[in-house]
Write an enzyme that holds these catalytic residues in place. Structure first.
Site, PDB file in Angstrom:
ATOM      1  N   GLU A   1     -31.653   2.268  17.522  1.00 42.04           N
ATOM      2  CA  GLU A   1     -30.690   2.955  16.977  1.00 42.04           C
ATOM      3  C   GLU A   1     -31.155   2.301  15.404  1.00 42.04           C
ATOM      4  O   GLU A   1     -30.790   1.439  14.691  1.00 42.04           O
ATOM      5  CB  GLU A   1     -29.239   2.390  17.608  1.00 42.04           C
ATOM      6  CG  GLU A   1     -27.768   3.668  17.057  1.00 42.04           C
ATOM      7  CD  GLU A   1     -27.789   3.613  15.512  1.00 42.04           C
ATOM      8  OE1 GLU A   1     -27.655   3.984  14.491  1.00 42.04           O
ATOM      9  OE2 GLU A   1     -26.607   2.645  16.620  1.00 42.04           O
TER      10      GLU A   1
ATOM     11  N   GLU B   1     -31.827   5.983   2.517  1.00 40.33           N
ATOM     12  CA  GLU B   1     -31.003   5.465   3.004  1.00 40.33           C
ATOM     13  C   GLU B   1     -30.592   4.148   2.362  1.00 40.33           C
ATOM     14  O   GLU B   1     -31.646   2.919   1.744  1.00 40.33           O
ATOM     15  CB  GLU B   1     -31.315   4.532   4.503  1.00 40.33           C
ATOM     16  CG  GLU B   1     -29.405   3.945   4.850  1.00 40.33           C
ATOM     17  CD  GLU B   1     -29.656   3.852   6.224  1.00 40.33           C
ATOM     18  OE1 GLU B   1     -29.089   3.680   7.257  1.00 40.33           O
ATOM     19  OE2 GLU B   1     -30.817   3.115   6.816  1.00 40.33           O
TER      20      GLU B   1
ATOM     21  N   CYS C   1     -24.834   3.890   9.323  1.00 38.89           N
ATOM     22  CA  CYS C   1     -26.718   4.128  10.460  1.00 38.89           C
ATOM     23  C   CYS C   1     -25.684   5.751   9.752  1.00 38.89           C
ATOM     24  O   CYS C   1     -27.004   6.445   9.481  1.00 38.89           O
ATOM     25  CB  CYS C   1     -26.773   3.861  10.841  1.00 38.89           C
ATOM     26  SG  CYS C   1     -26.446   3.950  12.578  1.00 38.89           S
TER      27      CYS C   1
ATOM     28  N   LYS D   1     -28.462 -11.787  20.077  1.00 38.01           N
ATOM     29  CA  LYS D   1     -28.664 -12.429  19.131  1.00 38.01           C
ATOM     30  C   LYS D   1     -27.741 -12.024  17.944  1.00 38.01           C
ATOM     31  O   LYS D   1     -28.236 -10.927  17.498  1.00 38.01           O
ATOM     32  CB  LYS D   1     -30.153 -12.655  18.366  1.00 38.01           C
ATOM     33  CG  LYS D   1     -30.604 -13.013  17.357  1.00 38.01           C
ATOM     34  CD  LYS D   1     -31.556 -12.921  16.619  1.00 38.01           C
ATOM     35  CE  LYS D   1     -30.785 -11.160  15.462  1.00 38.01           C
ATOM     36  NZ  LYS D   1     -30.528 -12.293  14.497  1.00 38.01           N
TER      37      LYS D   1
END
Length: 498
Positions: free
Chosen positions: A269, A400, A303, A193
């Site tokens: 992750e 973040e 990330c 996906k």
């Protein structure tokens, strides 16, 4: 005339290419059961590229059944490891052959510079496929001595089965390779996906999969949203494993769905707020270059981005001058991603651009000192001016951002900066810049992160595992560790005296 499951697209170079826009199930592109589509947008022009079919939960059921059939009838334990490796290697060759078209499509859909997509993302993806192609016939168990002289004990490492893989928009092709390569090499079937923001290269790669000779159902691809396709895959009783790269919030939802369904194996992750520490012994020119690249690479949409920089007070002023020069030089190379000299393009979407700008405004409101940047981009496209802030304990230090925004803080002692670096819920990566060897060992051992870079930042190798500590995820990608994420260990006890 293009069918309803393909679209003729003009690439940034002016070339036209017919690109699949349907769901990919059983080696065919098909419309969604509902007939619903969604638009994918060019982040440079803010204009529609094309419409892509939107997979529903019913489409997920169809794809899972296809993948299960493939696993049990002509993949998994039904095909030799050598053949699996050959097919994965063939796919790498085809990706390399079509690197230019794939790079342009990636740039069109994601906004990253063409040179970066071609020379780094796709080149690394090809290398990733080749690395894991080599692993296919080297997945072996053990013979284990036991106290009973009449018993022969051994283990088999068998493919888990049907694996759902949900990938993000920041590295569409690379994340596709990171996920599919070890899964296919281990003998699993895959339901991919891609992000609804960047589905085009994942669909284009499906054409290469057919050309390489993969049997139907070995890899199916379902463009969809997280709440629809992602949720249906996470809670599906016939999915044996799910691998996800994305936000920690979504990772929690996937874990919950996996637990409430069939306790499927999960690899996550997730986010990061990586520290990058500059000590007095560092080469300050090199350190400034590393720190700037560590946050500005991919426009901070990474990330592992080194979004928190800690600088020793004794070198702070000197270092900040060098760092500012590096960030401002990068800013001048932000622009049209089709130009070879461009180093940074727009952010992936209007929503992402607005989110990042909101963090910049938050820093200003909390009295952060804007050293460079901090202004809105003038003109079309979802761009953000690279920004560096001198900060203390602020929102932009804790959360973040996922954009080209760097928070810089002072520290006095090694003990203090270790505490500051580890004072986060994340633990994906960290960096330290130092030429004191004893200090390097002490600090790298004390940092709570899955990856630590020393006198560099951001470089990854297909042979080396990657993953996080704390709320940055679980499991590992790349290297031999990735293979173990897609295999189940079976212990066999044979009493040969009977």
């Amino acid at each position: 005339m293009a069918s309803i499951t393909e679209s003729k697209i003009t690439l940034p170079s002016g070339k036209t290419v017919v690109t699949p826009t349907g769901l990919f199930i059983d080696n065919k592109f098909v419309p969604s059961e509902s007939g619903k589509t969604f638009k994918t947008i060019n982040p440079v022009t803010e204009e529609e590229i094309c419409e892509v079919h939107l997979a529903s939960s019913k489409d997920v059921d169809i794809a899972v059944a296809s993948s299960r059939k493939a696993f049990e009838q002509h993949w998994g334990m039904k095909v030799s490891p050598t053949e699996r490796g050959r097919l994965v290697g063939k796919l790498a060759d085809l990706m390399e052959r079509d690197a230019e078209i794939l790079a342009e499509l990636e740039t069109l859909d994601n906004g990253k510079p063409l040179s970066v997509a071609r020379d780094f993302d796709i080149a690394d993806s090809v290398a990733c496929l080749r690395y894991f192609a080599g692993w296919a016939d080297k997945i072996a168990g053990q013979t284990i001595p036991v106290p009973d002289a009449n018993t022969f004990a051994f283990t088999r490492h068998e493919p888990i089965g049907v694996c759902a893989q949900i990938i993000p928009w920041n590295y569409p092709i690379m994340m596709w390779a990171w996920k599919t390569a070890p899964a296919l090499a281990a003998g699993c079937t895959v339901i991919m996906k891609p992000s609804e923001l960047t589905p085009l290269t994942a669909l284009k790669l499906c054409e290469l999969l057919v050309e390489a000779g993969f049997p139907p159902g070995v890899l199916n691809c379902l463009p969809s949203t997280g709440p629809v396709g992602g949720a249906a895959l996470s809670e599906h009783m016939e999915v044996d494993k799910i691998a996800f790269t994305g936000s920690t919030i979504t990772g929690r939802k996937i874990m919950e769905a996996a637990a409430k369904s069939n306790l499927k194996k999960v690899t996550l992750e997730l986010g990061g707020k990586s520290p990058n520490i500059v000590f007095p012994s560092a080469d300050l020119d090199k350190a400034a270059e590393v720190v700037s690249a560590g946050i500005m690479s991919n426009m901070g949409q990474d990330c592992t981005a080194g979004s928190r920089c800690f600088v020793h007070a004794s070198i702070y002023d000197e270092f900040m001058k060098k760092l500012t020069a590096q960030v401002e030089a990068f800013s001048k190379a932000v622009g049209d991603p089709i130009k070879e000299e461009t180093q940074g393009g727009p952010l992936v979407s209007e929503g992402q651009r607005d989110k990042v700008w909101g963090y910049i405004e938050s820093g200003i409101q909390e009295q952060a000192t804007v050293v460079t940047g901090g202004t809105k981009w003038k003109g079309k496209g979802w761009y953000i001016v690279p920004t560096s802030n001198a900060t203390k304990d602020m929102k932009i230090v804790r959360e973040e951002i996922f954009g080209p925004v760097l928070a810089v803080c002072k520290f006095e002692t090694e003990e203090e900066v270790i505490q500051m670096a580890n004072d986060t819920t994340y633990g994906l990566a960290a960096g330290l810049q130092s030429n004191d060897h004893k200090q390097i060992i002490r600090v790298s051992s004390a940092l709570k992160a899955g990856t630590v870079w020393i006198n560099t930042f951001g470089g990854l190798f297909n042979q080396v595992p990657f993953g996080g500590f704390k709320m940055s995820g679980m499991g590992r990608e790349l290297g031999a560790y990735a293979i173990s994420e897609y295999t189940a260990v079976k212990a066999v006890h044979w009493n040969f005296a009977e």
